[in-house]
Every structure is written in structure tokens, then in C-alpha cells.
Design an enzyme around this catalytic site. Structure first.
Site, PDB file in Angstrom:
ATOM      1  N   GLU A  11      -6.319  27.946   9.366  1.00 58.07           N
ATOM      2  CA  GLU A  11      -5.982  26.744   8.531  1.00 58.07           C
ATOM      3  C   GLU A  11      -5.035  25.978   9.332  1.00 58.07           C
ATOM      4  O   GLU A  11      -5.193  24.483   9.389  1.00 58.07           O
ATOM      5  CB  GLU A  11      -5.540  26.961   7.025  1.00 58.07           C
ATOM      6  CG  GLU A  11      -6.709  27.480   6.187  1.00 58.07           C
ATOM      7  CD  GLU A  11      -6.232  27.394   4.993  1.00 58.07           C
ATOM      8  OE1 GLU A  11      -7.086  27.192   3.787  1.00 58.07           O
ATOM      9  OE2 GLU A  11      -5.105  27.397   4.383  1.00 58.07           O
TER      10      GLU A  11
ATOM     11  N   ASP B  44      -0.555  -1.699  -7.662  1.00 55.82           N
ATOM     12  CA  ASP B  44      -1.124  -3.087  -7.865  1.00 55.82           C
ATOM     13  C   ASP B  44      -0.464  -3.937  -6.640  1.00 55.82           C
ATOM     14  O   ASP B  44       0.349  -3.569  -5.851  1.00 55.82           O
ATOM     15  CB  ASP B  44      -0.671  -3.665  -9.179  1.00 55.82           C
ATOM     16  CG  ASP B  44       0.850  -3.496  -9.236  1.00 55.82           C
ATOM     17  OD1 ASP B  44       1.533  -4.183  -8.461  1.00 55.82           O
ATOM     18  OD2 ASP B  44       1.355  -2.746 -10.082  1.00 55.82           O
TER      19      ASP B  44
END
Ligand code: DGJ
Length: 727
Positions: free
Chosen positions: A613, A533
Site C-alpha cells: 500500500e 459555501d
């Protein structure tokens, strides 16, 4: 710009693209006259219509004038029990037990700069702000209500806060005090909320307002995974680029209520503030209560513009960035790789595999302290577990730093395990009613952060750790909802203050940490995104978006989050496959493209990845660093809605000067005979020509209107990125 017409008591707030107006009428009732696209001004109260609506009462001063009712007129800050039957903004109870609040205008004041709120997060800044304070009173109850408005013109942002003062001689119980009330007469609106659950936060939900009240709330003591204190009211046909919309964010991390009401006259009221659930605050004579700040952006041209204005304002005027505009480090976190099972050698091994790939910060997650081999013990004992980390941080951190990486640490200050030294010494420090069995959450209890001595003890212990080594990042976690909310420190009649005092305590401690360690980057986390928030962002420049690191689910989570919160605030990591939560396998390329649209990092043991990777990761990290400013500080455009399950999901970052752009995509599930897709870009300069991925030069208007043809893909969830630079 704020324009005060004191004679007619008309107060107009102009931002670059919007206008907001209120007026105190002949009865000193403060009416809301307008909020929408910028207009020249004047007295817009001519828009308000008066008519006798049978069941709507009339204030005493109106005598037998039946067309004047608080129930039908648009209110700036709605009252309670005196004739407005819609959602009340405020409710208080003096000694006589009455619950009436009848607010009338008494004065106003214009200030240069931005007001601040003691103990609460708030937007900040210098002379680019203006503040309007409107003074209201309930003369009978001797209660003053001050309405604060901050105007940040360039970002179309209007902030609001409310301060209530008991001017009487006896105590008053404040039972409700919303931060924002917005009465919009015109329009058939949709309400958009961002809802979900742990690991699937902030899914967008949109529905037309129907007669009555629709609301979302949290009663969990956190702003919650389940609903977010950010909502949108918008035209039925509003979309990313079109239509009127109002975004409203509450800078608060505890219980909130966001409610929208469609009234008898087909007007609309939006209310946002602390949840009245279990809220009751005693104001002794002369005492004041300040409600958290709310912030509004009105966009006359769709959600995209609204989001970009929120992003800019949050980045520039809410977040305190310890790195002051410098690049934040790309991090590696050990949680998904090891959970609690690690020792110093294991951590150094992970760091060793990460450093050559360009990763810059090693974050040691949960499990380093007390006796913490599972999540049932240890919380509260903030001393290094020397069995796992012999020699403590003094021994470990230099090893990490020798690899060229900074060091970060995880803490969960608000929590206590029953199996901990702290609990054995201070069982009463946990929230709970003595003699009553309490509920556990993730096998732990919550410390009573409303109590200063509890916070001081925890902070003292954490400080020792922070001072023991060179630490440049803290992940502040919090892993349960609040139950048994009762504090030994308060009398029975003040237990309604505990929820709010708890979150004020969290803010107080975060503020201390932020000030004492200005160089430390604090990342907020609440079991992932349970406290994502605007309040938290004042203290923690970034927040872990979700415990769900699956790149496909993440696109939805990050999409919903982006409606209010900027990319630079969204903690996003690429993790190992199969994903621990979904079992899904997607390529490293896809995982990286999604995670780099946030504060980028990895959460895996890179010793267990293939050489191929590793090469991909190295390139991703280098690419991210190269385009850091564009991604983190650029304007964000949502090009598609991932909830539509279309052939691809796409988003775009555009530099503020529109000379550069980065388009990122992930394809959906593949189908035979798939249609050709053309992606129309946004936010480019129509008059410039852009080089696209080195594949040719195209004018901005062409790329935006005609688009860019997407290659066919022959597998699910394929990533693509196009970098555009103006010639
Ligand atoms: C929840 C967080 O969201 C995770 O990233 C991790 O830090 C765990 N807590 C540790 O307990």
C-alpha cells in the site's frame, strides 16, 4: 459589458454568452425583462404582456388601468404588501408598524471595476469587472435600496448585492432583505438543490416546479450539511451538455433561504438570501444594512458549462490563495488515525511514515490543547497540552520540519466546552438565555461571536500558538448547529440580529487571520462539509468536504459539490479501511483516485499500512504532483452521474489549452455477463490527436464521439485512470 440607455431607462448586462436586462417603466417600477443566452440588446420589455388578472391589484398611479399589476409583472427586486403577492425580496417595519415596501427607480450609476462589501465576502478583481448600481426608494417610508450588479464578462458571472439605507428620522426594523430576486417569465423549470446530512452532504435533488413555493433553507446558524446555498433552475430537459440553466450561489455561511415560486401565470421567481427566520435588524436614522452577495451564471448549454464558469470565477476572483498559484501541499492528517489519543511521539511516528511517500504537510488535528481527551472538554483553552506535547509546539514542529514536512494545526475557535477554564471564567460568553437550560451539540456550546471582546480573546490565544512555531496551515473547524441564539450584548428588541452578527463575527476573525498570516493556508471545516459555501471560500481556499471518507460515498458528495465549487476547494483524503463510517473496504488505488480529485491528502496511520500500500501511495502522490495543474486548475467534466448506480462513475479534467486530459473512473458493483462499456470523453480539441495512456494515438473528435472502450472488471469498485496528451 454594461449598456445604459438612460433615456428609456433600459439597463443591459452582457457577458460573453449571456444577457441580463431590466427596465424602469413609466411608473418607475423596475421590471426584469430578460436573462438568457446573449442577444444583441435593444429594449426587451416588448416581451412583457399586460392583462387584467382579476385578483391582482393595481398601483395607485395606474388609476383604473387594471392590466397593470405588480402581481403579474416580472420584478427586478420584488416589493411587499403593495400588490405583488409572490415572494417578497424586502420587508421593513417603520415605527408605525406598517410592513409595506414599494420601491421605485430613482437613478443609476455605472462604475469601472468591482464593488466591495464591508465585512462580507465578495468576488473581487480589477478592470475586467464593471459595476451597475441602481438606486430605488420607498418615498413614503424614506427607505433607499441600492441594487448592485457586478459583471465578469469572461466567466458569464453576474454578482448581486443589496444595500438598504434608512433615510428617515425614526428607526426601522428590517425583517427581510434578499440578495437575489430573479423573475423568469419563460419556461417550465426544474429546481435542483443539494441536500443531505452530516457525512452525506450535497446530494443532488431535482424536481419540476409546481404551482406555489418550493424552498430549501438553513436555520442552524451555518449554511449546513442539510441544504446548500447554491441552487439551479433549469429546463426540464437540461443535462450536462444541453439546455438552459441558471445557477445561483449565495456568498453566505449562516441561515439562508432559497425559494422558487411557480406563479399563477406560470412564471418563475427565484429568491436567495438571508433567511428571514429570526432575522430583524434595527436601522437607526441614517444607518445602512448590506445583504450578502449572490452570484449567478446562466448557461445556455447545460450544467457542465455553468459549473466550469463558477469554478473559474471562484478560483480566479473569489478565493485568496496564499500560495498564489503554487502547488498546495499533499497532506497527512492524524484525526482518523488517532482521534484524541496521541502524544508527540505518535505524531512524529505518523509523520515519519508519511514523509518518504512524498507527503508534504503534517496536520495535527483535534486534541492538542487544554484538557482534551474526549470531545466533552477543553474547547476555548487554546494552550498546548504539555502532557501530550512536552515542550509545546516549539519542541514538536522542528521534529516534523526535520522530516522535510510543513506543519499544520486544527482549531475550533467558535466553540467552548463547559469543562474548560474559559467557561469557568466567562460562562456568559456562550450563546444562551440566562436562567434557561441550553442545548448542547457534540457536548459543547457556541461562543457568542457577535461580541468583539469574545473574538479578541480567542484570537489572542490562537495567535500565541500560531506565533510559537512555524505553522503553514490551519484547519478551522466548527462542530455544532446553533441553538439558544441570544446575546447578552444586545437588548431584547435586537436579538433578531444575533444570527447575522454571529456570522459577521466569524468573517471578521477569519479576515484578521488571513491578513495577519498571509502565508497560512486556512482550510474550512464544519463537522466535515456543514459550511461548504461560496462565502467561506473567500477566506478559506479549501474546505473539508465531508467527514465521510468512504471512496464510494465520496464520489456522490464530490459530484454534488462540483456543481458550483471547484476541485481545488474540495478537501479530500484517502483513509484506512474498513471505513469508519460505512465499514466498506476498497483498494488503496480506488481511495487515491477519488481523493486526488480534490485537495489531496491522507488521513490514516501509515505505519499500519502494508508495504504494498505504501508503494501505491508513493505512486499516487507522485502522479498527483505531476498532474497537479491539470487536476486543480483544469476544466472539470462530469462524465456520469454516480446516483445512477451505473457500471462505472467517471469524471475528467482537461487543461485550459486542451492539450492534456485525465479521465478517472471507479466501477460500480460487478455483475455477471456485464455489457461492454464505451466512454465518450468531453472537452477535447476535436482537431488534435491524443496519446491515450501510451496505448495509441486517437483524434479528439473520435474520442468524444465514438469513445474509448473500457476494460471488463472482475470486482467491485475498481479504479482506472487515462492520461491523454496531445501530440
Ligand atoms: C470534525 C472534522 O470534520 C474532523 O475532520 C475532525 O477534525 C473532527 N471534527 C475533530 O474533532
Amino acid at each position: 459589458m454594461i449598456v445604459l440607455d438612460k433615456e428609456n431607462k433600459v439597463f443591459t448586462l452582457h457577458t460573453q454568452n449571456t444577457t441580463y436586462q431590466m427596465k424602469a417603466d413609466a411608473y418607475r417600477v423596475l421590471l426584469h425583462t430578460y436573462y438568457g443566452p446573449r442577444v444583441s440588446g435593444g429594449d426587451l420589455s416588448y416581451l412583457i404582456q399586460y392583462a387584467d388578472r382579476g385578483a391582482s391589484p393595481n398601483p395607485n398611479e395606474a388609476g383604473h388601468r387594471r392590466d397593470y399589476s405588480l402581481d403579474t409583472l416580472p420584478q427586478e427586486y420584488s416589493t411587499c404588501g403593495v400588490g405583488d403577492f409572490r415572494l417578497p425580496s424586502i420587508e421593513f417595519e417603520p415605527e408605525d408598524g406598517s410592513r409595506l415596501a414599494d420601491l421605485r427607480y430613482v437613478g443609476c450609476e455605472l462604475r469601472k471595476g468591482k464593488y466591495a462589501l464591508e465585512g462580507l465576502p465578495a468576488f473581487w478583481g480589477g478592470q475586467e469587472w464593471e459595476t451597475l448600481v441602481v438606486y430605488m426608494e420607498d418615498a413614503s417610508a424614506r427607505m433607499s435600496v441600492e441594487l448592485y450588479y457586478g459583471v465578469l464578462e469572461k466567466h458569464d458571472l453576474i454578482t448581486r448585492a443589496v444595500r438598504v439605507v434608512n433615510r428617515g428620522t425614526e428607526p426601522v426594523q428590517l425583517r427581510r432583505c434578499a440578495s437575489l430576486c430573479l423573475d423568469v417569465q419563460r419556461g417550465d423549470f426544474d429546481l435542483i438543490t443539494f441536500d443531505g446530512c452530516h457525512a452525506l452532504e450535497r446530494n443532488l435533488n431535482r424536481s419540476p416546479l409546481r404551482p406555489g413555493v418550493q424552498s430549501v433553507e438553513s436555520v442552524r446558524g451555518t449554511s449546513s450539511h442539510h441544504h446548500n446555498p447554491f441552487v439551479i433552475l433549469c429546463d426540464h430537459n437540461a443535462n450536462e451538455d444541453y439546455g438552459l440553466c441558471y445557477g445561483a450561489a449565495l456568498l453566505y455561511s449562516g441561515n439562508f433561504l432559497a425559494a422558487a415560486e411557480r406563479t399563477q401565470l406560470e412564471h418563475n421567481r427565484l429568491l436567495l438570501g438571508i433567511n428571514p427566520y429570526h432575522f430583524c435588524w434595527t436601522l437607526a436614522s441614517g444607518e445602512a444594512f448590506t445583504a450578502p452577495e449572490a452570484a449567478m451564471v446562466c448557461s445556455p448549454s447545460g450544467f457542465g458549462q455553468m459549473s466550469r464558469q463558477f469554478h473559474r470565477a471562484i478560483r480566479e476572483n473569489l478565493i485568496h490563495d496564499p500560495l498564489q498559484g503554487k502547488r498546495r501541499p499533499v497532506l497527512i492528517n492524524n484525526w482518523e488515525a488517532t482521534e484524541f489519543t496521541f502524544n508527540a511521539d505518535k505524531l512524529v511516528d505518523i509523520a515519519k511514515s508519511a514523509a518518504p511517500l512524498g507527503l508534504e504537510l503534517f496536520v495535527m488535528d483535534d486534541g492538542w490543547f487544554g484538557v482534551r481527551d474526549t470531545d466533552t472538554s477543553g474547547l476555548g483553552d487554546w494552550t498546548v497540552n504539555e502532557e501530550k506535547l512536552p515542550g509545546g509546539l516549539e519542541a514538536l514542529v522542528p521534529k516534523i520540519k526535520a522530516l522535510g514536512m510543513a506543519f499544520g494545526i486544527w482549531v475550533e475557535p467558535e466553540m467552548i466546552s463547559e469543562d474548560s477554564q474559559l467557561y469557568r471564567a466567562h460562562p456568559d460568553w456562550a450563546l444562551g438565555v440566562p436562567g434557561r437550560p441550553y442545548a448542547r451539540g457534540r457536548s459543547q456550546l457556541t461562543l457568542d461571536f457577535s461580541r468583539g471582546e469574545v473574538r479578541d480573546h480567542i484570537y489572542g490565544a490562537i495567535r500565541k500558538v500560531l506565533d510559537s512555531a512555524d505553522i503553514s496551515y490551519v484547519k478551522w473547524d466548527m462542530n455544532r448547529s446553533l441553538t439558544d441564539v441570544w446575546s447578552t450584548a444586545l437588548p431584547a428588541n435586537r436579538q433578531g440580529e444575533v444570527f447575522h452578527r454571529y456570522i459577521l463575527g466569524v468573517y471578521e476573525l477569519l479576515d484578521r487571520m488571513r491578513r495577519d498570516y498571509p502565508h497560512i493556508l486556512i482550510e474550512g471545516c464544519t463537522g466535515g462539509g456543514g459550511r461548504f459555501d461560496a462565502g467561506m471560500l473567500y477566506y478559506t481556499p479549501q474546505i473539508w468536504c465531508s467527514d465521510n471518507t468512504d471512496a464510494i460515498d465520496r464520489q456522490r458528495i464530490q459530484y454534488g459539490t462540483s456543481f458550483c465549487y471547484p476541485i481545488s476547494a474540495m478537501g479530500a483524503h484517502a483513509s484506512a479501511v474498513p471505513n469508519g463510517m460505512t465499514g466498506r473496504r476498497v483498494s488503496m488505488e480506488t481511495r487515491g483516485v477519488v481523493a486526488m480529485s480534490g485537495t489531496f491528502g491522507y488521513e490514516m496511520d501509515l505505519n499500519e499500512t502494508t508495504q504494498e500500500e505504501k508503494e501505491v501511495i508513493k505512486k499516487q502522490v507522485a502522479f498527483f504532483k505531476e498532474h497537479y495543474d491539470l487536476i486543480q486548475q483544469g476544466d472539470y467534466y462530469r462524465l456520469t452521474d454516480p446516483f445512477q448506480n451505473g457500471p462505472y462513475n467517471a469524471w475528467e479534467h482537461v487543461s485550459p489549452d486542451r492539450r492534456e486530459a485525465l479521465v478517472s473512473l471507479v466501477s460500480g458493483t460487478v455483475h455477471a455477463s456485464a455489457p461492454f462499456c464505451t466512454l465518450r470523453l468531453k472537452g477535447l480539441d476535436p482537431e488534435r490527436t491524443y496519446q491515450v495512456n501510451g496505448q495509441g494515438a486517437f483524434p479528439g473528435d473520435v474520442l468524444m464521439e465514438a469513445g474509448w472502450p473500457l476494460p471488463m472488471v472482475l470486482d467491485d469498485y475498481q479504479p482506472m485512470q487515462f492520461y491523454l496528451s496531445a501530440l
